[in-house]
Design a protein around this motif. Structure first.
Motif, PDB file in Angstrom:
ATOM      1  N   VAL A  44     -35.915  28.794  16.228  1.00  0.00           N
ATOM      2  CA  VAL A  44     -34.484  28.719  15.910  1.00  0.00           C
ATOM      3  C   VAL A  44     -33.899  27.381  16.340  1.00  0.00           C
ATOM      4  CG1 VAL A  44     -32.221  29.665  16.491  1.00  0.00           C
ATOM      5  CG2 VAL A  44     -34.057  31.177  15.851  1.00  0.00           C
ATOM      6  N   ILE A  45     -34.193  26.958  17.542  1.00  0.00           N
ATOM      7  CA  ILE A  45     -33.661  25.686  18.034  1.00  0.00           C
ATOM      8  C   ILE A  45     -34.147  24.529  17.162  1.00  0.00           C
ATOM      9  CG2 ILE A  45     -33.727  24.066  19.987  1.00  0.00           C
ATOM     10  CD1 ILE A  45     -33.797  26.634  21.787  1.00  0.00           C
ATOM     11  N   ARG A  46     -35.431  24.535  16.829  1.00  0.00           N
ATOM     12  CA  ARG A  46     -36.008  23.481  15.981  1.00  0.00           C
ATOM     13  C   ARG A  46     -35.384  23.493  14.593  1.00  0.00           C
ATOM     14  NH1 ARG A  46     -39.587  24.033  12.205  1.00  0.00           N
ATOM     15  NH2 ARG A  46     -40.474  25.993  12.956  1.00  0.00           N
ATOM     16  N   GLY A  53     -28.728  19.229  11.806  1.00  0.00           N
ATOM     17  CA  GLY A  53     -28.396  18.104  12.676  1.00  0.00           C
ATOM     18  C   GLY A  53     -27.678  18.519  13.941  1.00  0.00           C
ATOM     19  N   CYS A  54     -27.504  19.822  14.140  1.00  0.00           N
ATOM     20  CA  CYS A  54     -26.792  20.327  15.319  1.00  0.00           C
ATOM     21  C   CYS A  54     -27.772  20.766  16.409  1.00  0.00           C
ATOM     22  CB  CYS A  54     -25.910  21.517  14.931  1.00  0.00           C
ATOM     23  SG  CYS A  54     -24.567  21.076  13.805  1.00  0.00           S
ATOM     24  N   VAL A  55     -27.287  20.740  17.638  1.00  0.00           N
ATOM     25  CA  VAL A  55     -28.059  21.203  18.787  1.00  0.00           C
ATOM     26  C   VAL A  55     -27.605  22.621  19.094  1.00  0.00           C
ATOM     27  CG1 VAL A  55     -28.608  20.790  21.206  1.00  0.00           C
ATOM     28  CG2 VAL A  55     -28.214  18.854  19.672  1.00  0.00           C
ATOM     29  N   ALA A  56     -28.554  23.543  19.158  1.00  0.00           N
ATOM     30  CA  ALA A  56     -28.225  24.950  19.373  1.00  0.00           C
ATOM     31  C   ALA A  56     -28.717  25.435  20.731  1.00  0.00           C
ATOM     32  CB  ALA A  56     -28.841  25.809  18.280  1.00  0.00           C
ATOM     33  N   GLU A  57     -27.939  26.335  21.293  1.00  0.00           N
ATOM     34  CA  GLU A  57     -28.326  27.036  22.523  1.00  0.00           C
ATOM     35  C   GLU A  57     -28.299  28.529  22.193  1.00  0.00           C
ATOM     36  OE1 GLU A  57     -25.711  27.905  26.270  1.00  0.00           O
ATOM     37  OE2 GLU A  57     -26.643  25.916  26.470  1.00  0.00           O
ATOM     38  N   ILE A  58     -29.395  29.207  22.455  1.00  0.00           N
ATOM     39  CA  ILE A  58     -29.461  30.637  22.148  1.00  0.00           C
ATOM     40  C   ILE A  58     -28.713  31.423  23.219  1.00  0.00           C
ATOM     41  CG2 ILE A  58     -30.995  32.630  21.921  1.00  0.00           C
ATOM     42  CD1 ILE A  58     -32.980  30.750  20.569  1.00  0.00           C
ATOM     43  N   GLU A  59     -27.837  32.321  22.746  1.00  0.00           N
ATOM     44  CA  GLU A  59     -27.071  33.172  23.642  1.00  0.00           C
ATOM     45  C   GLU A  59     -27.683  34.559  23.782  1.00  0.00           C
ATOM     46  OE1 GLU A  59     -22.627  31.399  23.429  1.00  0.00           O
ATOM     47  OE2 GLU A  59     -23.142  32.803  21.818  1.00  0.00           O
ATOM     48  N   ARG A  60     -28.215  35.084  22.689  1.00  0.00           N
ATOM     49  CA  ARG A  60     -28.836  36.406  22.765  1.00  0.00           C
ATOM     50  C   ARG A  60     -29.615  36.715  21.499  1.00  0.00           C
ATOM     51  NH1 ARG A  60     -25.690  41.363  21.005  1.00  0.00           N
ATOM     52  NH2 ARG A  60     -26.904  42.241  22.673  1.00  0.00           N
ATOM     53  N   LEU A  61     -30.539  37.638  21.640  1.00  0.00           N
ATOM     54  CA  LEU A  61     -31.253  38.197  20.502  1.00  0.00           C
ATOM     55  C   LEU A  61     -30.333  39.216  19.844  1.00  0.00           C
ATOM     56  CD1 LEU A  61     -33.918  38.702  18.906  1.00  0.00           C
ATOM     57  CD2 LEU A  61     -34.454  40.426  20.638  1.00  0.00           C
ATOM     58  N   LEU A  62     -30.167  39.126  18.527  1.00  0.00           N
ATOM     59  CA  LEU A  62     -29.310  40.072  17.814  1.00  0.00           C
ATOM     60  C   LEU A  62     -30.092  41.227  17.207  1.00  0.00           C
ATOM     61  CD1 LEU A  62     -26.913  37.615  15.943  1.00  0.00           C
ATOM     62  CD2 LEU A  62     -26.317  39.189  17.800  1.00  0.00           C
ATOM     63  N   PHE A  86     -33.285  37.507  14.345  1.00  0.00           N
ATOM     64  CA  PHE A  86     -31.960  36.889  14.337  1.00  0.00           C
ATOM     65  C   PHE A  86     -31.460  36.669  15.759  1.00  0.00           C
ATOM     66  CE2 PHE A  86     -32.539  38.755  10.283  1.00  0.00           C
ATOM     67  CZ  PHE A  86     -31.773  38.035   9.394  1.00  0.00           C
ATOM     68  N   TYR A  87     -30.994  35.443  16.024  1.00  0.00           N
ATOM     69  CA  TYR A  87     -30.449  35.078  17.327  1.00  0.00           C
ATOM     70  C   TYR A  87     -29.002  34.635  17.181  1.00  0.00           C
ATOM     71  CZ  TYR A  87     -35.237  34.821  19.166  1.00  0.00           C
ATOM     72  OH  TYR A  87     -36.527  35.101  19.544  1.00  0.00           O
ATOM     73  N   GLN A  88     -28.181  35.012  18.140  1.00  0.00           N
ATOM     74  CA  GLN A  88     -26.827  34.464  18.230  1.00  0.00           C
ATOM     75  C   GLN A  88     -26.953  33.139  18.960  1.00  0.00           C
ATOM     76  OE1 GLN A  88     -23.710  37.064  19.761  1.00  0.00           O
ATOM     77  NE2 GLN A  88     -23.067  35.374  21.080  1.00  0.00           N
ATOM     78  N   VAL A  89     -26.433  32.081  18.353  1.00  0.00           N
ATOM     79  CA  VAL A  89     -26.519  30.766  18.979  1.00  0.00           C
ATOM     80  C   VAL A  89     -25.144  30.126  19.068  1.00  0.00           C
ATOM     81  CG1 VAL A  89     -28.856  30.446  18.044  1.00  0.00           C
ATOM     82  CG2 VAL A  89     -26.929  29.391  16.900  1.00  0.00           C
TER      83      VAL A  89
END
Length: 151
Positions: A44-46, A53-62, A86-89
């Protein structure tokens, strides 16, 4: 039957969702195939970085979705199963842009009420349903495909 394991980012901020516009003219969530040996969390981050072009931080597994696309509707003409995680980011940096030289032609923060009028992958509806309901089982009912909603 072909099979694909994929991971998707659901980025919702201020009543908007980050969507990626695929060259095939459908809107989808940032995300994609889990590479051999890769953890879906890292996928997901990749994928968010590559596609938007955005940097993501995973908050939780959905949650997880499994869907089978009949051969008559699948791109390769062979029945296909997509298993999506699916991850909430949260976006922590970067600005939405097209994917360089690839399949995503633009990435846009889209007001959630406008999503219903877009030609989109069913993944968008599944991701939003998971984010809005946060079911304990990590599963929402299948999304009917047809009209503006595609496989």
């Amino acid at each position: 039957m072909s099979f694909r394991l994929a991971a998707y980012a659901v980025c919702v901020e201020n009543g908007r969702v980050l969507l990626a516009h695929h060259a095939a003219r459908t809107w989808t969530l940032p995300g994609g195939r889990v590479e051999h040996g890769e953890h879906p969390f890292d996928t997901v981050i990749r994928e968010v970085d590559e596609e938007t072009g955005c940097v993501a931080e995973i908050e939780r597994l959905l949650g997880v979705d499994s869907r089978v696309i009949p051969a008559a509707e699948a791109r390769a003409g062979v029945e296909h199963q997509n298993l999506g995680i699916f991850y909430q980011v949260r976006i922590t940096g970067g600005l939405p842009r097209p994917e360089p030289g690839d399949e995503i032609v633009e990435s846009v923060w889209t007001p959630i009420p406008e999503v219903a009028s877009l030609r989109r992958s069913s993944l968008v509806d599944i991701g939003l349903a998971l984010a809005q309901t946060r079911p304990a089982t990590g599963r929402v009912p299948p999304v009917p495909v047809g009209g503006l909603i595609q496989h």
